[in-house]
Design a protein around this motif. Sequence first.
Motif, PDB file in Angstrom:
ATOM      1  N   SER A 160       0.858  -1.181   0.000  1.00 31.87           N
ATOM      2  CA  SER A 160       0.000   0.000   0.000  1.00 31.87           C
ATOM      3  C   SER A 160       0.893   1.230   0.000  1.00 31.87           C
ATOM      4  CB  SER A 160      -0.884  -0.017   1.258  1.00 31.87           C
ATOM      5  OG  SER A 160      -1.600   1.174   1.396  1.00 31.87           O
TER       6      SER A 160
ATOM      7  N   LEU B 290      -4.783   7.288  -0.948  1.00 34.66           N
ATOM      8  CA  LEU B 290      -4.236   5.979  -0.577  1.00 34.66           C
ATOM      9  C   LEU B 290      -4.387   5.031  -1.768  1.00 34.66           C
ATOM     10  CD1 LEU B 290      -3.273   4.186   1.931  1.00 34.66           C
ATOM     11  CD2 LEU B 290      -5.666   3.465   2.053  1.00 34.66           C
TER      12      LEU B 290
ATOM     13  N   ALA C  40      -5.660  -0.957   0.090  1.00 35.78           N
ATOM     14  CA  ALA C  40      -6.013  -0.969   1.511  1.00 35.78           C
ATOM     15  C   ALA C  40      -5.975  -2.415   2.001  1.00 35.78           C
ATOM     16  CB  ALA C  40      -7.408  -0.362   1.692  1.00 35.78           C
TER      17      ALA C  40
ATOM     18  N   ILE D 199      -9.415   6.642  -1.785  1.00 35.57           N
ATOM     19  CA  ILE D 199      -8.683   5.371  -1.883  1.00 35.57           C
ATOM     20  C   ILE D 199      -8.811   4.892  -3.328  1.00 35.57           C
ATOM     21  CG2 ILE D 199      -8.532   2.968  -1.104  1.00 35.57           C
ATOM     22  CD1 ILE D 199      -9.824   3.838   1.539  1.00 35.57           C
TER      23      ILE D 199
ATOM     24  N   VAL E 145     -14.001   5.603  -2.504  1.00 39.83           N
ATOM     25  CA  VAL E 145     -13.195   4.453  -2.934  1.00 39.83           C
ATOM     26  C   VAL E 145     -13.373   4.279  -4.439  1.00 39.83           C
ATOM     27  CG1 VAL E 145     -12.825   1.977  -2.663  1.00 39.83           C
ATOM     28  CG2 VAL E 145     -13.535   3.348  -0.689  1.00 39.83           C
TER      29      VAL E 145
ATOM     30  N   LEU F  37     -10.099  -2.512   4.264  1.00 39.25           N
ATOM     31  CA  LEU F  37     -11.049  -1.411   4.042  1.00 39.25           C
ATOM     32  C   LEU F  37     -11.924  -1.133   5.260  1.00 39.25           C
ATOM     33  CD1 LEU F  37     -12.325  -1.829   0.362  1.00 39.25           C
ATOM     34  CD2 LEU F  37     -11.144   0.147   1.353  1.00 39.25           C
TER      35      LEU F  37
ATOM     36  N   LEU G   8      -8.217  10.715   4.894  1.00 37.84           N
ATOM     37  CA  LEU G   8      -7.928  10.311   3.512  1.00 37.84           C
ATOM     38  C   LEU G   8      -8.900  11.027   2.588  1.00 37.84           C
ATOM     39  CD1 LEU G   8      -7.572   6.416   3.898  1.00 37.84           C
ATOM     40  CD2 LEU G   8      -5.709   8.050   3.458  1.00 37.84           C
TER      41      LEU G   8
END
Length: 256
Positions: free
Chosen positions: A45, A56, A59, A78, A102, A91, A75
């Motif tokens: 990651s 990010l 995850a 993702i 996400v 997650l 964050l």
Amino acid sequence: MNNTENNTSCITFLGTGTSTGVPQLGCSCETCLSTDPRDKRLRCSALLTINNKRILIDAGPDLRQQLIKNKIYHLDAILLTHEHYDHVGGLDDVRPLGGVKVYGESNVLHAIQRNMPYCFVKNKLPGVPNLKLIEIDESEFEIEGIKITPIRVMHAKLPILGYRIGDIAYITDAKTISDSEIEKMKGLKILVLSALRKEYHFSHLSLDEALKIATKVNADTTYFTHAGHEIGLHSKINKELPENIHYAFDNLSIYF
Ligand SMILES: [Zn+2]
Ligand SMILES: [Zn+2]
Ligand SMILES: [Zn+2]
């Protein structure tokens, strides 16, 4: 992590290990027994900080300890490369961070919905992760004004995504990458590329294969990630690589 300068971009490697992590459970090879922190590899990651936004990439199941270690309590997004557990298994840990967007391809988001149905039912229990799934494909998109270019790579027969964001590209779990996708990575300052081990693997680039792709992409600097214990001690393997190519290690931050 403190990155308050507006124009500085940074990548922090939160995990640089393959799906088993290093050390691998039950193994007593030299690398698994090493006390060098660079030989302790959590699941793969990375955190990108660009324009003060935190993105990010993946995850995995070590996410909680990775976020704590690096003091990451917010964050902005993702990005998921694919649905394998070593890339999505953490997650649920983002629960205390509030709503998190996400991004992933439709098959990846469907897998998340199947694995974590309690996050997506009508009557959610209070306290479940608030994941806002955003479907992407191979087309460019933006996160908070930051342009993201998906890069199609093949993980054996599974099509997955890597991402180019400005001067950096992050590619993991690749086995093959077509020349047209490599073309999308021209002019990079930093290429992050998976390089599992020296020996052949059916779904991951070996070191030699990764070196060939790194040479084609020709970034200023290349960092290898998603390493297995078979790659050996970081202190040894790094010396065998060309000057501008390095194995990354956990908690390494590069400013660019
Ligand atoms: Zn993986
Ligand atoms: Zn080992
Ligand atoms: Zn995978």
